[in-house]
Design a protein around this motif. Structure first.
Motif, PDB file in Angstrom:
ATOM      1  N   PHE A 236     132.927  48.739 -52.304  1.00  0.00           N
ATOM      2  CA  PHE A 236     133.106  48.648 -53.750  1.00  0.00           C
ATOM      3  C   PHE A 236     133.426  50.012 -54.363  1.00  0.00           C
ATOM      4  O   PHE A 236     134.276  50.122 -55.245  1.00  0.00           O
ATOM      5  CB  PHE A 236     131.866  48.050 -54.407  1.00  0.00           C
ATOM      6  N   ALA A 237     132.773  51.059 -53.892  1.00  0.00           N
ATOM      7  CA  ALA A 237     133.013  52.394 -54.442  1.00  0.00           C
ATOM      8  C   ALA A 237     134.447  52.859 -54.186  1.00  0.00           C
ATOM      9  O   ALA A 237     135.032  53.573 -55.006  1.00  0.00           O
ATOM     10  CB  ALA A 237     132.025  53.392 -53.853  1.00  0.00           C
ATOM     11  N   ARG A 238     135.011  52.449 -53.049  1.00  0.00           N
ATOM     12  CA  ARG A 238     136.362  52.889 -52.665  1.00  0.00           C
ATOM     13  C   ARG A 238     137.373  51.750 -52.756  1.00  0.00           C
ATOM     14  O   ARG A 238     138.431  51.788 -52.130  1.00  0.00           O
ATOM     15  CB  ARG A 238     136.316  53.473 -51.258  1.00  0.00           C
ATOM     16  N   GLN A 239     137.059  50.764 -53.570  1.00  0.00           N
ATOM     17  CA  GLN A 239     137.901  49.571 -53.652  1.00  0.00           C
ATOM     18  C   GLN A 239     139.352  49.890 -54.006  1.00  0.00           C
ATOM     19  O   GLN A 239     140.284  49.368 -53.392  1.00  0.00           O
ATOM     20  CB  GLN A 239     137.327  48.606 -54.688  1.00  0.00           C
ATOM     21  N   GLN A 240     139.574  50.753 -54.988  1.00  0.00           N
ATOM     22  CA  GLN A 240     140.940  51.054 -55.394  1.00  0.00           C
ATOM     23  C   GLN A 240     141.717  51.732 -54.271  1.00  0.00           C
ATOM     24  O   GLN A 240     142.931  51.556 -54.158  1.00  0.00           O
ATOM     25  CB  GLN A 240     140.928  51.936 -56.640  1.00  0.00           C
ATOM     26  N   ASP A 241     141.016  52.473 -53.440  1.00  0.00           N
ATOM     27  CA  ASP A 241     141.666  53.183 -52.341  1.00  0.00           C
ATOM     28  C   ASP A 241     142.165  52.217 -51.277  1.00  0.00           C
ATOM     29  O   ASP A 241     143.336  52.233 -50.901  1.00  0.00           O
ATOM     30  CB  ASP A 241     140.702  54.206 -51.740  1.00  0.00           C
ATOM     31  N   TRP A 242     141.270  51.330 -50.788  1.00  0.00           N
ATOM     32  CA  TRP A 242     141.691  50.468 -49.683  1.00  0.00           C
ATOM     33  C   TRP A 242     142.409  49.211 -50.161  1.00  0.00           C
ATOM     34  O   TRP A 242     143.424  48.810 -49.599  1.00  0.00           O
ATOM     35  CB  TRP A 242     140.517  50.125 -48.768  1.00  0.00           C
ATOM     36  N   ALA A 243     141.897  48.567 -51.209  1.00  0.00           N
ATOM     37  CA  ALA A 243     142.492  47.307 -51.664  1.00  0.00           C
ATOM     38  C   ALA A 243     143.810  47.532 -52.392  1.00  0.00           C
ATOM     39  O   ALA A 243     144.600  46.601 -52.534  1.00  0.00           O
ATOM     40  CB  ALA A 243     141.517  46.559 -52.572  1.00  0.00           C
TER      41      ALA A 243
ATOM     42  N   MET B 136     146.066  48.918 -45.482  1.00  0.00           N
ATOM     43  CA  MET B 136     144.770  48.420 -45.939  1.00  0.00           C
ATOM     44  C   MET B 136     143.779  48.353 -44.777  1.00  0.00           C
ATOM     45  O   MET B 136     142.620  48.778 -44.905  1.00  0.00           O
ATOM     46  CB  MET B 136     144.958  47.032 -46.562  1.00  0.00           C
ATOM     47  N   LEU B 137     144.229  47.849 -43.643  1.00  0.00           N
ATOM     48  CA  LEU B 137     143.370  47.762 -42.474  1.00  0.00           C
ATOM     49  C   LEU B 137     142.953  49.146 -41.987  1.00  0.00           C
ATOM     50  O   LEU B 137     141.807  49.357 -41.583  1.00  0.00           O
ATOM     51  CB  LEU B 137     144.074  46.994 -41.358  1.00  0.00           C
ATOM     52  N   GLU B 138     143.874  50.092 -42.050  1.00  0.00           N
ATOM     53  CA  GLU B 138     143.533  51.452 -41.634  1.00  0.00           C
ATOM     54  C   GLU B 138     142.428  52.029 -42.518  1.00  0.00           C
ATOM     55  O   GLU B 138     141.504  52.679 -42.033  1.00  0.00           O
ATOM     56  CB  GLU B 138     144.781  52.340 -41.678  1.00  0.00           C
ATOM     57  N   LYS B 139     142.510  51.777 -43.819  1.00  0.00           N
ATOM     58  CA  LYS B 139     141.484  52.259 -44.736  1.00  0.00           C
ATOM     59  C   LYS B 139     140.143  51.573 -44.455  1.00  0.00           C
ATOM     60  O   LYS B 139     139.078  52.210 -44.500  1.00  0.00           O
ATOM     61  CB  LYS B 139     141.906  52.003 -46.183  1.00  0.00           C
ATOM     62  N   LEU B 140     140.168  50.275 -44.180  1.00  0.00           N
ATOM     63  CA  LEU B 140     138.935  49.551 -43.871  1.00  0.00           C
ATOM     64  C   LEU B 140     138.304  50.073 -42.588  1.00  0.00           C
ATOM     65  O   LEU B 140     137.080  50.241 -42.511  1.00  0.00           O
ATOM     66  CB  LEU B 140     139.207  48.048 -43.757  1.00  0.00           C
ATOM     67  N   TYR B 141     139.129  50.342 -41.589  1.00  0.00           N
ATOM     68  CA  TYR B 141     138.603  50.915 -40.350  1.00  0.00           C
ATOM     69  C   TYR B 141     137.990  52.285 -40.613  1.00  0.00           C
ATOM     70  O   TYR B 141     136.985  52.659 -39.994  1.00  0.00           O
ATOM     71  CB  TYR B 141     139.724  51.039 -39.312  1.00  0.00           C
ATOM     72  N   GLY B 142     138.565  53.032 -41.539  1.00  0.00           N
ATOM     73  CA  GLY B 142     137.999  54.334 -41.887  1.00  0.00           C
ATOM     74  C   GLY B 142     136.610  54.209 -42.482  1.00  0.00           C
ATOM     75  O   GLY B 142     135.708  54.994 -42.162  1.00  0.00           O
ATOM     76  N   ILE B 143     136.411  53.215 -43.335  1.00  0.00           N
ATOM     77  CA  ILE B 143     135.086  52.969 -43.901  1.00  0.00           C
ATOM     78  C   ILE B 143     134.112  52.581 -42.790  1.00  0.00           C
ATOM     79  O   ILE B 143     132.967  53.031 -42.759  1.00  0.00           O
ATOM     80  CB  ILE B 143     135.162  51.874 -44.986  1.00  0.00           C
ATOM     81  N   GLY B 144     134.567  51.745 -41.880  1.00  0.00           N
ATOM     82  CA  GLY B 144     133.721  51.346 -40.762  1.00  0.00           C
ATOM     83  C   GLY B 144     133.323  52.520 -39.886  1.00  0.00           C
ATOM     84  O   GLY B 144     132.162  52.634 -39.462  1.00  0.00           O
TER      85      GLY B 144
END
Length: 205
Positions: A115-122, A130-138
């Motif tokens: 949620f904090a980084r929603q604008q970045d990944w979504a 988008m998937l690359e950003k999600l993997y980064g959060i993971g």
């Protein structure tokens, strides 16, 4: 680090057609889907939140309202929060798959980051980005690419999550996010002061 073409295609195939969710009705087997919650299981009030990781209003609630509810009601043993993911689109399901890939004690930390980084990944223009950003959060939560690959390719888990969401949303009449139930009574989104008043009323205060 970029996802390989194989990783991207696997993730896309996992939730192909997620917007329509064909064939994933309420009768789908949902065993093994953990209910995510915060607070005392025996708290007198249960607050159920239906939220979608790509929903801007859900992000505002997560960052501006929930911390106050947590401090004043959840951490004090008055309220138990049950968090239910909503999947109106593929990215919302992808984000949930990443969050649930981690041990349960790390789940809400990943939720906060999503949620904090929603604008970045979504807000990425392509699904690959988008998937690359999600993997980064993971990865920041301690997950490895191999672990996330396995989670994102687990179609049975994805189908179980979607079926559980559909079952709960149908039972509670949820068609928008964020939506809430306070001891079973459906409520819409509202400022903290209104939440506090309704929680106090449910507590008999």
């Amino acid at each position: 680090m970029h996802l390989t073409r194989r990783q991207t295609l696997a993730a896309l195939a996992l939730v192909a057609g997620a917007a329509g969710l064909p064939g994933l009705g309420a009768a789908q087997e949902t065993a093994g889907v953990a209910e995510m919650s915060l607070g005392d299981p025996n708290a007198p009030v249960t607050l159920v939140e239906y939220a979608m990781f790509t929903c801007p209003h859900c992000a505002v609630f997560a960052q501006e309202v929930l911390p106050k509810i947590k401090e004043n009601y959840i951490d004090t043993g008055k309220v138990r929060l049950v968090f239910r993911e909503v999947y109106f689109n593929k990215p919302a399901l992808w984000a949930a798959m990443i969050a649930r890939c981690a041990p349960e004690d790390r789940y809400f930390g990943i939720v906060d980051a999503l949620f904090a980084r929603q604008q970045d990944w979504a807000g990425q223009a392509s699904e690959q980005a988008m998937l690359e950003k999600l993997y980064g959060i993971g990865r920041q939560a301690g997950l490895t690419n191999a672990e996330m690959d396995a989670c994102m390719q687990d179609r049975a888990k994805a189908e179980a999550l979607v079926a559980e969401y559909q079952k709960n949303a149908a039972a509670d009449g949820v068609d928008s996010t964020p939506s809430f139930l306070i001891n079973g009574k459906k409520e819409g989104n509202m400022p903290y002061e209104e939440f506090a008043a309704k929680l106090d009323a449910a507590l008999g205060a």
